[in-house]
Design a protein around this motif. Structure first.
Motif, PDB file in Angstrom:
ATOM      1  N   GLY A 263       0.835  -1.207   0.000  1.00  0.00           N
ATOM      2  CA  GLY A 263       0.000   0.000   0.000  1.00  0.00           C
ATOM      3  C   GLY A 263       0.866   1.253   0.000  1.00  0.00           C
ATOM      4  O   GLY A 263       2.083   1.195  -0.079  1.00  0.00           O
ATOM      5  N   TYR A 264       0.227   2.380   0.136  1.00  0.00           N
ATOM      6  CA  TYR A 264       0.967   3.646   0.126  1.00  0.00           C
ATOM      7  C   TYR A 264       1.307   4.066   1.553  1.00  0.00           C
ATOM      8  O   TYR A 264       0.768   3.543   2.526  1.00  0.00           O
ATOM      9  CB  TYR A 264       0.161   4.737  -0.594  1.00  0.00           C
ATOM     10  N   ARG A 265       2.237   5.034   1.661  1.00  0.00           N
ATOM     11  CA  ARG A 265       2.633   5.540   2.979  1.00  0.00           C
ATOM     12  C   ARG A 265       1.428   6.190   3.647  1.00  0.00           C
ATOM     13  O   ARG A 265       0.768   7.030   3.062  1.00  0.00           O
ATOM     14  CB  ARG A 265       3.752   6.583   2.849  1.00  0.00           C
ATOM     15  N   GLY A 266       1.140   5.792   4.869  1.00  0.00           N
ATOM     16  CA  GLY A 266       0.051   6.378   5.619  1.00  0.00           C
ATOM     17  C   GLY A 266      -1.271   5.648   5.500  1.00  0.00           C
ATOM     18  O   GLY A 266      -2.224   5.978   6.207  1.00  0.00           O
ATOM     19  N   GLU A 267      -1.345   4.654   4.650  1.00  0.00           N
ATOM     20  CA  GLU A 267      -2.599   3.916   4.477  1.00  0.00           C
ATOM     21  C   GLU A 267      -2.998   3.223   5.782  1.00  0.00           C
ATOM     22  O   GLU A 267      -4.165   3.236   6.170  1.00  0.00           O
ATOM     23  CB  GLU A 267      -2.461   2.891   3.356  1.00  0.00           C
ATOM     24  N   ARG A 268      -2.031   2.627   6.472  1.00  0.00           N
ATOM     25  CA  ARG A 268      -2.326   1.947   7.739  1.00  0.00           C
ATOM     26  C   ARG A 268      -2.810   2.919   8.808  1.00  0.00           C
ATOM     27  O   ARG A 268      -3.473   2.530   9.756  1.00  0.00           O
ATOM     28  CB  ARG A 268      -1.076   1.242   8.272  1.00  0.00           C
TER      29      ARG A 268
ATOM     30  N   LEU B 193       4.204  21.844   6.584  1.00  0.00           N
ATOM     31  CA  LEU B 193       4.120  20.563   7.268  1.00  0.00           C
ATOM     32  C   LEU B 193       3.611  20.790   8.679  1.00  0.00           C
ATOM     33  O   LEU B 193       3.743  21.878   9.234  1.00  0.00           O
ATOM     34  CB  LEU B 193       5.500  19.892   7.354  1.00  0.00           C
ATOM     35  N   ARG B 194       3.059  19.745   9.266  1.00  0.00           N
ATOM     36  CA  ARG B 194       2.599  19.824  10.653  1.00  0.00           C
ATOM     37  C   ARG B 194       2.774  18.442  11.286  1.00  0.00           C
ATOM     38  O   ARG B 194       2.633  17.427  10.623  1.00  0.00           O
ATOM     39  CB  ARG B 194       1.131  20.237  10.705  1.00  0.00           C
ATOM     40  N   VAL B 195       3.068  18.448  12.575  1.00  0.00           N
ATOM     41  CA  VAL B 195       3.155  17.207  13.333  1.00  0.00           C
ATOM     42  C   VAL B 195       1.874  17.087  14.144  1.00  0.00           C
ATOM     43  O   VAL B 195       1.523  17.989  14.902  1.00  0.00           O
ATOM     44  CB  VAL B 195       4.384  17.204  14.269  1.00  0.00           C
ATOM     45  N   VAL B 196       1.174  15.991  13.944  1.00  0.00           N
ATOM     46  CA  VAL B 196      -0.077  15.748  14.659  1.00  0.00           C
ATOM     47  C   VAL B 196      -0.025  14.351  15.274  1.00  0.00           C
ATOM     48  O   VAL B 196       0.804  13.526  14.899  1.00  0.00           O
ATOM     49  CB  VAL B 196      -1.315  15.852  13.722  1.00  0.00           C
ATOM     50  N   GLY B 197      -0.930  14.112  16.195  1.00  0.00           N
ATOM     51  CA  GLY B 197      -1.069  12.774  16.744  1.00  0.00           C
ATOM     52  C   GLY B 197      -1.605  11.844  15.678  1.00  0.00           C
ATOM     53  O   GLY B 197      -2.223  12.278  14.705  1.00  0.00           O
ATOM     54  N   VAL B 198      -1.383  10.554  15.846  1.00  0.00           N
ATOM     55  CA  VAL B 198      -1.852   9.578  14.867  1.00  0.00           C
ATOM     56  C   VAL B 198      -3.364   9.647  14.708  1.00  0.00           C
ATOM     57  O   VAL B 198      -3.894   9.397  13.629  1.00  0.00           O
ATOM     58  CB  VAL B 198      -1.405   8.153  15.284  1.00  0.00           C
ATOM     59  N   ASP B 199      -4.050  10.057  15.762  1.00  0.00           N
ATOM     60  CA  ASP B 199      -5.514  10.177  15.698  1.00  0.00           C
ATOM     61  C   ASP B 199      -5.964  11.498  15.065  1.00  0.00           C
ATOM     62  O   ASP B 199      -7.155  11.766  14.976  1.00  0.00           O
ATOM     63  CB  ASP B 199      -6.125  10.021  17.086  1.00  0.00           C
ATOM     64  N   GLY B 200      -5.014  12.338  14.625  1.00  0.00           N
ATOM     65  CA  GLY B 200      -5.349  13.598  13.952  1.00  0.00           C
ATOM     66  C   GLY B 200      -5.435  14.795  14.863  1.00  0.00           C
ATOM     67  O   GLY B 200      -5.630  15.915  14.401  1.00  0.00           O
ATOM     68  N   THR B 201      -5.298  14.599  16.166  1.00  0.00           N
ATOM     69  CA  THR B 201      -5.372  15.715  17.109  1.00  0.00           C
ATOM     70  C   THR B 201      -3.998  16.359  17.275  1.00  0.00           C
ATOM     71  O   THR B 201      -2.985  15.815  16.833  1.00  0.00           O
ATOM     72  CB  THR B 201      -5.862  15.231  18.492  1.00  0.00           C
TER      73      THR B 201
ATOM     74  N   ALA C 142      15.499   9.161  14.992  1.00  0.00           N
ATOM     75  CA  ALA C 142      14.890   9.894  13.884  1.00  0.00           C
ATOM     76  C   ALA C 142      15.242   9.300  12.522  1.00  0.00           C
ATOM     77  O   ALA C 142      14.534   9.545  11.547  1.00  0.00           O
ATOM     78  CB  ALA C 142      15.308  11.356  13.936  1.00  0.00           C
ATOM     79  N   VAL C 143      16.308   8.529  12.445  1.00  0.00           N
ATOM     80  CA  VAL C 143      16.709   7.974  11.143  1.00  0.00           C
ATOM     81  C   VAL C 143      16.336   6.504  10.983  1.00  0.00           C
ATOM     82  O   VAL C 143      16.669   5.898   9.979  1.00  0.00           O
ATOM     83  CB  VAL C 143      18.213   8.180  10.877  1.00  0.00           C
ATOM     84  N   VAL C 144      15.638   5.944  11.965  1.00  0.00           N
ATOM     85  CA  VAL C 144      15.130   4.576  11.860  1.00  0.00           C
ATOM     86  C   VAL C 144      13.630   4.681  11.590  1.00  0.00           C
ATOM     87  O   VAL C 144      12.881   5.145  12.433  1.00  0.00           O
ATOM     88  CB  VAL C 144      15.395   3.775  13.159  1.00  0.00           C
ATOM     89  N   TRP C 145      13.204   4.269  10.374  1.00  0.00           N
ATOM     90  CA  TRP C 145      11.828   4.470   9.934  1.00  0.00           C
ATOM     91  C   TRP C 145      11.085   3.164   9.787  1.00  0.00           C
ATOM     92  O   TRP C 145      11.657   2.115   9.572  1.00  0.00           O
ATOM     93  CB  TRP C 145      11.790   5.137   8.556  1.00  0.00           C
ATOM     94  N   ASP C 146       9.754   3.295   9.818  1.00  0.00           N
ATOM     95  CA  ASP C 146       8.912   2.158   9.452  1.00  0.00           C
ATOM     96  C   ASP C 146       8.467   2.340   7.999  1.00  0.00           C
ATOM     97  O   ASP C 146       8.917   3.260   7.314  1.00  0.00           O
ATOM     98  CB  ASP C 146       7.728   2.017  10.412  1.00  0.00           C
ATOM     99  N   ARG C 147       7.579   1.479   7.526  1.00  0.00           N
ATOM    100  CA  ARG C 147       7.202   1.570   6.109  1.00  0.00           C
ATOM    101  C   ARG C 147       6.337   2.786   5.794  1.00  0.00           C
ATOM    102  O   ARG C 147       6.120   3.106   4.630  1.00  0.00           O
ATOM    103  CB  ARG C 147       6.550   0.281   5.641  1.00  0.00           C
ATOM    104  N   ASP C 148       5.823   3.471   6.812  1.00  0.00           N
ATOM    105  CA  ASP C 148       5.103   4.722   6.592  1.00  0.00           C
ATOM    106  C   ASP C 148       6.046   5.925   6.673  1.00  0.00           C
ATOM    107  O   ASP C 148       5.589   7.059   6.690  1.00  0.00           O
ATOM    108  CB  ASP C 148       3.989   4.882   7.640  1.00  0.00           C
ATOM    109  N   THR C 149       7.325   5.673   6.750  1.00  0.00           N
ATOM    110  CA  THR C 149       8.404   6.651   6.916  1.00  0.00           C
ATOM    111  C   THR C 149       8.249   7.480   8.189  1.00  0.00           C
ATOM    112  O   THR C 149       8.639   8.646   8.233  1.00  0.00           O
ATOM    113  CB  THR C 149       8.597   7.568   5.680  1.00  0.00           C
ATOM    114  N   ARG C 150       7.717   6.867   9.234  1.00  0.00           N
ATOM    115  CA  ARG C 150       7.665   7.495  10.550  1.00  0.00           C
ATOM    116  C   ARG C 150       8.881   7.031  11.325  1.00  0.00           C
ATOM    117  O   ARG C 150       9.130   5.845  11.457  1.00  0.00           O
ATOM    118  CB  ARG C 150       6.404   7.075  11.307  1.00  0.00           C
ATOM    119  N   GLY C 151       9.654   7.995  11.838  1.00  0.00           N
ATOM    120  CA  GLY C 151      10.815   7.649  12.639  1.00  0.00           C
ATOM    121  C   GLY C 151      10.405   7.129  14.003  1.00  0.00           C
ATOM    122  O   GLY C 151       9.252   7.284  14.431  1.00  0.00           O
ATOM    123  N   LEU C 152      11.366   6.541  14.698  1.00  0.00           N
ATOM    124  CA  LEU C 152      11.072   6.036  16.037  1.00  0.00           C
ATOM    125  C   LEU C 152      10.659   7.164  16.977  1.00  0.00           C
ATOM    126  O   LEU C 152       9.887   6.948  17.902  1.00  0.00           O
ATOM    127  CB  LEU C 152      12.293   5.300  16.601  1.00  0.00           C
TER     128      LEU C 152
END
Length: 155
Positions: free
Chosen positions: A26-31, A105-113, A133-143
């Protein structure tokens, strides 16, 4: 399977090998339930690095302005402290730093808040340590984002 297939899968990485076997990621952020493109989608790596660069240059200028007539090496340490303060305050108050605002860009909680002050603190401390910050998951979110339950999105 001949040796070239094995070497090719090793060189291209596990994701490419899995995709060849029919796995769809899937695409980044789909999960996370985010859109694929446009506002609200996961920010690209290029934009995030550019925002980080803008923030760092701003903090170095501020630090050298504060320590102009003193030891130059001391200003380098102050630049990191200023960077941490700008990141913490910006994320806790408006969810963005000057560089992120410039690059929309903006940093938000995973729930959108909006990110909580504790989440902003966790994210900032881990960002200052660099490695998370340089260790990512498949959504390109760092630790650092995962620990703070955050995601960087396009505005």
């Amino acid at each position: 399977m001949d040796n070239r297939d094995a070497i090719g899968s090793w060189l291209s990485g596990p994701r490419a090998a899995a995709e060849q076997m029919g796995v769809e990621f899937g695409y980044r952020g789909e999960r996370l339930g985010l859109p694929e493109h446009g506002p609200g989608s996961v920010a690209s790596i290029g934009r995030r690095v550019a925002a980080l660069f803008v923030d760092w240059i701003l903090c170095v200028v501020i630090a050298y302005g504060l320590i102009a007539d003193r030891d130059v090496h001391l200003a380098d340490n102050w630049a990191l402290a200023v960077f941490g303060a700008v990141s913490l305050i910006g994320l806790a108050l408006v969810g963005s730093t000057p560089g992120k605002m410039l690059l929309r860009l903006r940093v938000v909680g995973v729930d959108g808040t909006r990110l909580s002050p504790l989440g902003a603190l966790i994210r900032t401390v881990l960002l200052l340590l660099v490695i998370p910050a340089v260790v990512w998951d498949r959504d390109t979110r760092g630790l650092h984002d995962k620990a703070a339950k955050a995601v960087q999105i396009r505005v």
